[in-house]
Every structure is written in structure tokens, then in C-alpha cells.
Scaffold this motif. Structure first.
Motif, PDB file in Angstrom:
ATOM      1  N   THR A 179      21.268   1.946 -18.304  1.00 18.48           N
ATOM      2  CA  THR A 179      20.645   2.156 -17.080  1.00 18.48           C
ATOM      3  C   THR A 179      21.732   3.356 -16.599  1.00 18.48           C
ATOM      4  OG1 THR A 179      23.190   1.273 -16.558  1.00 18.48           O
ATOM      5  CG2 THR A 179      21.214  -0.078 -16.489  1.00 18.48           C
ATOM      6  N   HIS A 200      25.674  -0.821 -13.280  1.00 16.86           N
ATOM      7  CA  HIS A 200      25.136  -1.416 -12.060  1.00 16.86           C
ATOM      8  C   HIS A 200      25.785  -2.669 -12.075  1.00 16.86           C
ATOM      9  CE1 HIS A 200      21.915  -1.627  -9.142  1.00 16.86           C
ATOM     10  NE2 HIS A 200      21.628  -2.239  -8.914  1.00 16.86           N
ATOM     11  N   SER A 247      22.877  -1.509 -19.560  1.00 15.18           N
ATOM     12  CA  SER A 247      21.255  -1.436 -19.927  1.00 15.18           C
ATOM     13  C   SER A 247      19.956  -2.257 -19.380  1.00 15.18           C
ATOM     14  CB  SER A 247      21.417  -1.768 -21.764  1.00 15.18           C
ATOM     15  OG  SER A 247      21.832  -2.966 -21.708  1.00 15.18           O
ATOM     16  N   GLN A 248      18.821  -2.199 -19.501  1.00 17.22           N
ATOM     17  CA  GLN A 248      18.339  -3.460 -19.132  1.00 17.22           C
ATOM     18  C   GLN A 248      17.278  -3.844 -20.432  1.00 17.22           C
ATOM     19  OE1 GLN A 248      17.117  -5.690 -17.706  1.00 17.22           O
ATOM     20  NE2 GLN A 248      16.449  -5.162 -15.726  1.00 17.22           N
ATOM     21  N   LEU A 283      15.016  -5.572 -11.155  1.00 18.56           N
ATOM     22  CA  LEU A 283      15.143  -5.001 -11.530  1.00 18.56           C
ATOM     23  C   LEU A 283      13.891  -4.004 -13.375  1.00 18.56           C
ATOM     24  CD1 LEU A 283      19.467  -4.815 -12.114  1.00 18.56           C
ATOM     25  CD2 LEU A 283      17.374  -3.040  -9.958  1.00 18.56           C
ATOM     26  N   LEU A 309      16.776   2.976 -12.186  1.00 17.26           N
ATOM     27  CA  LEU A 309      17.975   3.407 -12.737  1.00 17.26           C
ATOM     28  C   LEU A 309      18.588   3.475 -14.314  1.00 17.26           C
ATOM     29  CD1 LEU A 309      20.725   1.913 -11.602  1.00 17.26           C
ATOM     30  CD2 LEU A 309      19.460  -0.459 -12.315  1.00 17.26           C
ATOM     31  N   GLN A 310      16.963   3.263 -15.141  1.00 19.41           N
ATOM     32  CA  GLN A 310      16.707   3.405 -16.215  1.00 19.41           C
ATOM     33  C   GLN A 310      16.810   5.476 -16.120  1.00 19.41           C
ATOM     34  OE1 GLN A 310      13.972   1.402 -18.452  1.00 19.41           O
ATOM     35  NE2 GLN A 310      14.270  -0.932 -16.583  1.00 19.41           N
ATOM     36  N   THR A 311      18.063   5.547 -18.099  1.00 13.51           N
ATOM     37  CA  THR A 311      17.935   6.714 -18.590  1.00 13.51           C
ATOM     38  C   THR A 311      16.594   7.260 -18.899  1.00 13.51           C
ATOM     39  OG1 THR A 311      17.818   6.317 -20.532  1.00 13.51           O
ATOM     40  CG2 THR A 311      19.906   6.658 -19.549  1.00 13.51           C
TER      41      THR A 311
END
Ligand code: MUC
Ligand code: MG
Length: 379
Positions: free
Chosen positions: A16, A20, A29-30, A302, A332-334
Motif C-alpha cells: 500500500t 492503512h 500491503s493488499q 479494498l 491505495l496500492q503502489t
């Protein structure tokens, strides 16, 4: 008629852009479980099953979603005419209880293929078909720090990316949380809509105090203040508090939606494709809310770009979406895992227009982030 030729299910871990902070977990991370199906004519469909914070949010994890698909759902698909999405998913339903996130990922992939076969976007295959091409998108301010959240909100307003902000609370005392929300309402509130999500972390007594105080500082909506299965208490809060109560975790598909609407447990429903058990079920939850006179909001787990596109197709079919959506997951992610990123502009997300989901995976990024290649488990 179409038969399944091959399938691949894998987990992708993407960091992320900042921590968060939610009541039940802090994400760095997701983890997205992606299923890719290919039929006997070479038509491909993709779907995503994603949750938040491993097993801290719901009953399915990225790993359980992958295993449910590979072990129990794919064998059903192997003996189905997968061009008939409703019939195929009914056969899956008969063999697999629960596991709504896994079913949602598979149903998404089947609909992606069906749309490509027919040359129409998935939104044309749901309910009465597509009614809108853009969706308002909220952003969640959840850095864990009030000043940083205000600066982030200002940057989003300046960039014309978001003017609806959801604040994640429920970790600190009610009074500290309300002070945090009040400061953000004071700084941004005249230019934005400020809402909160407690993620079930209050008792009924805390919620009674918190909702009254939140209303006084200018908060417009309170999401899932108490346990999602405490339906009678939700109804008491909903009828006694001036700030609207939105149900999120309480909604696990059409049956819970009907029970909650009948009990007057909320005045707004947050629709989520995975929590509902798929895109068709989400449309049914929306129909129940509409029939009960409730407001609607397009929620997110998300998800990355695939689940976000799938959600957007369902939400694009709704006649009314009074509270907008929060389909900001990919932001929200890189890194976004699509060949062409989803388009966000003027406070809205453009619903993809191509056949199926209208999105294509970026194979290099998938190869880079796939857990089975990198071994990554970022938390
Ligand atoms: C939730 O509970 O709504 C949505 C936005 C966000 O930051 O977390 C989610 C989950
Ligand atoms: Mg929520």
C-alpha cells in the motif's frame, strides 16, 4: 455452449502507498486472489477475491479463497456449460456452502467471459443493464494521524480526485475518535462530505454516545458502529440517532439484507460484491434496499483493479446511488496490475466500456507480484 479449458488461481501481494489503519488491522500491503479461466475457444475471464487483513475482517482469507476455488469450485466448472453463468453458479452453490468471496471471484470471471462472447460490458448482463458511466468515489483517510489525514484530504480535493472522505475509527476512545473526526470536519467539512466507519468496534452504549457526538461535529454517516449480527441494537440506534446508520458487515447477501431491512436496522446499505457472494447477489441486495426505501452506497473490500471494475459494473446498473461509492482500492496500492489503469478524474471513476469487465492484466506486473513466484507475504 462453452467448456472450461484451463484455469489458474494465484495470490498477488502489492504494497500500500502508506499504512492503512483500521480498527481490526493495519495494512501495509493488499493480497488479491485472482482467478483466470480460459474456455475451449480461447476466451479468457478474470475475477478477484479479496479481503482485508488476512482473517481479521471476515471468514475467508486469500489462501482459503484460492483453495476453495481450486479444490471445490473448478471441478464443478469442469462439468458445466460455463456460458450459462447463472446455471453454473447455481451448480456451484449446490456443492459449496458459504465461501462467498471465492464464489464472487469465479462468477466475476464467468461474467467477464460471457461479456466478451456477447461483445457487451458486464454491466449490461446485470439487473436492468447499465445506467451510468461514471461513479462518485470516496477516499478513506486512515493514516492514523489527524494532521496527516487533513493534508491528504486537502491534496485529494486539490487534485479533484475525492470530495467524500471516510474516516476509520473505533480503535481509540470514543471521545478521542470524535475529536479526530471533528478536527477533520472543521478543516475540510465545508468542501467535502465526512463519514466514519467503526468496523463493529463499539458497544451499543458507546455507539449511542459516539453517534450523537459525531452528528454534532458534522459527520454525515456512521458505518457499522456495532457488531453486524446485533440487528435489534442496530435498529435501536438507527431509530434513535439523527445521523444515518449504514450497514456493512451486517450484509452477507440477500437473506441478511431482507432480515436487516425488515428490522429497520439501518437506513443505508453498503453494497459489496464479495460480501454479498457475487455480482448477481449484490444486485439482489440492492433491490431489497430499494424496495425498503433505503439509501445505497457502493462499498469495497479494498479490491485491486479487477474487483473494483467488477464492482463498478454492478453499481453502474443502479438507478439511485445516493451515497456514492468508495471504489478507490487500486489507488491505495503502489502498483496497478492492469495493462491500462482504471480512469479516475473529477471526483469519479469511469466505468470501463469494453466487452466483459473491460480490463486486461499487465502480465509483467502479475509475474512480478505473484506470491508463488516471489514468495512474498507482505503485511
Ligand atoms: C470497510 O469496512 O468498509 C472500505 C474502505 C476502507 O478503507 O476499508 C474498507 C472496508
Ligand atoms: Mg465498512
Amino acid at each position: 455452449m462453452a467448456a472450461l479449458d484451463r484455469a489458474d488461481t494465484f495470490i498477488v501481494d502489492v504494497p500500500t502507498i502508506r499504512p492503512h489503519v483500521l480498527a481490526m488491522a493495519t495494512m501495509h500491503s493488499q493480497a488479491m486472489t485472482i482467478v483466470r479461466l480460459v474456455d475451449d475457444e480461447g476466451i479468457e475471464g478474470i475475477g478477484e477475491g479479496t479481503t482485508i487483513g488476512g482473517l481479521s475482517y471476515g471468514e475467508e482469507s486469500p489462501e482459503s479463497i484460492q483453495s476453495a476455488i481450486e479444490t471445490y469450485i473448478l471441478p464443478v466448472l469442469e462439468t458445466s456449460d460455463i456460458s450459462r453463468v447463472g446455471e453454473t453458479m447455481a451448480r456451484v452453490e449446490a456443492c459449496v456452502r458459504g465461501n462467498r468471496f471465492a464464489k464472487c471471484a469465479v462468477e466475476t470471471a464467468l461474467l467477464d467471459m460471457a461479456g466478451k462472447r456477447l461483445g457487451v460490458p458486464v454491466s449490461e448482463l446485470i439487473g436492468g443493464g447499465r445506467r451510468r458511466d461514471t461513479l462518485p468515489v470516496a477516499w478513506t483517510l486512515a493514516s492514523g494521524d489527524t494532521a496527516r489525514d487533513i493534508a491528504e484530504g486537502e491534496a485529494m480535493l486539490d487534485a479533484r480526485r475525492h470530495r467524500i472522505f471516510k474516516l476509520k475509527i473505533g480503535k481509540r476512545s470514543v471521545r478521542d475518535d470524535v475529536a479526530h473526526v471533528g478536527a477533520i470536519c472543521k478543516a475540510l467539512g465545508s468542501r467535502a462530505s465526512i463519514r466514519v466507519d467503526v468496523n463493529q468496534n463499539w458497544s451499543e452504549a458507546q455507539a449511542r454516545l459516539g453517534m450523537a457526538m459525531l452528528h454534532d461535529v458534522g459527520c454525515e454517516l456512521v458505518e457499522q458502529p456495532i457488531a453486524g449480527d446485533a440487528v435489534a441494537a442496530m435498529a435501536r440506534l438507527s431509530s434513535s440517532q439523527p445521523v444515518p446508520l449504514m450497514a456493512d458487515e451486517a450484509l452477507t447477501g440477500p437473506r441478511s439484507a431482507l432480515a436487516l431491512a425488515s428490522a429497520a436496522g439501518a437506513s443505508v446499505f453498503a453494497l459489496k460484491i464479495a460480501q454479498s457472494g457475487g455480482l448477481f447477489a449484490t444486485a439482489e441486495v440492492a433491490a431489497i434496499a430499494r424496495a425498503a426505501g433505503l439509501g445505497l452506497y457502493g462499498g469495497t473490500m479494498l479490491e485491486g483493479a479487477v474487483g473494483t471494475a467488477a464492482s463498478a459494473h454492478v453499481f453502474a446498473t443502479l438507478e439511485k446511488l445516493e451515497w456514492g461509492t468508495e471504489l478507490f482500492g487500486p489507488l491505495l496500492q503502489t502498483d496497478e496490475i492492469l495493462a491500462e489503469p482504471l480512469k479516475y478524474a473529477d471526483f469519479a471513476l469511469a466505468v470501463p466500456t469494453g466487452p466483459g469487465l473491460g480490463v486486461t492484466l499487465d502480465e509483467d506486473k502479475i509475474a512480478y507480484f505473484r506470491r508463488d513466484r516471489t514468495g512474498a507475504r507482505l503485511h
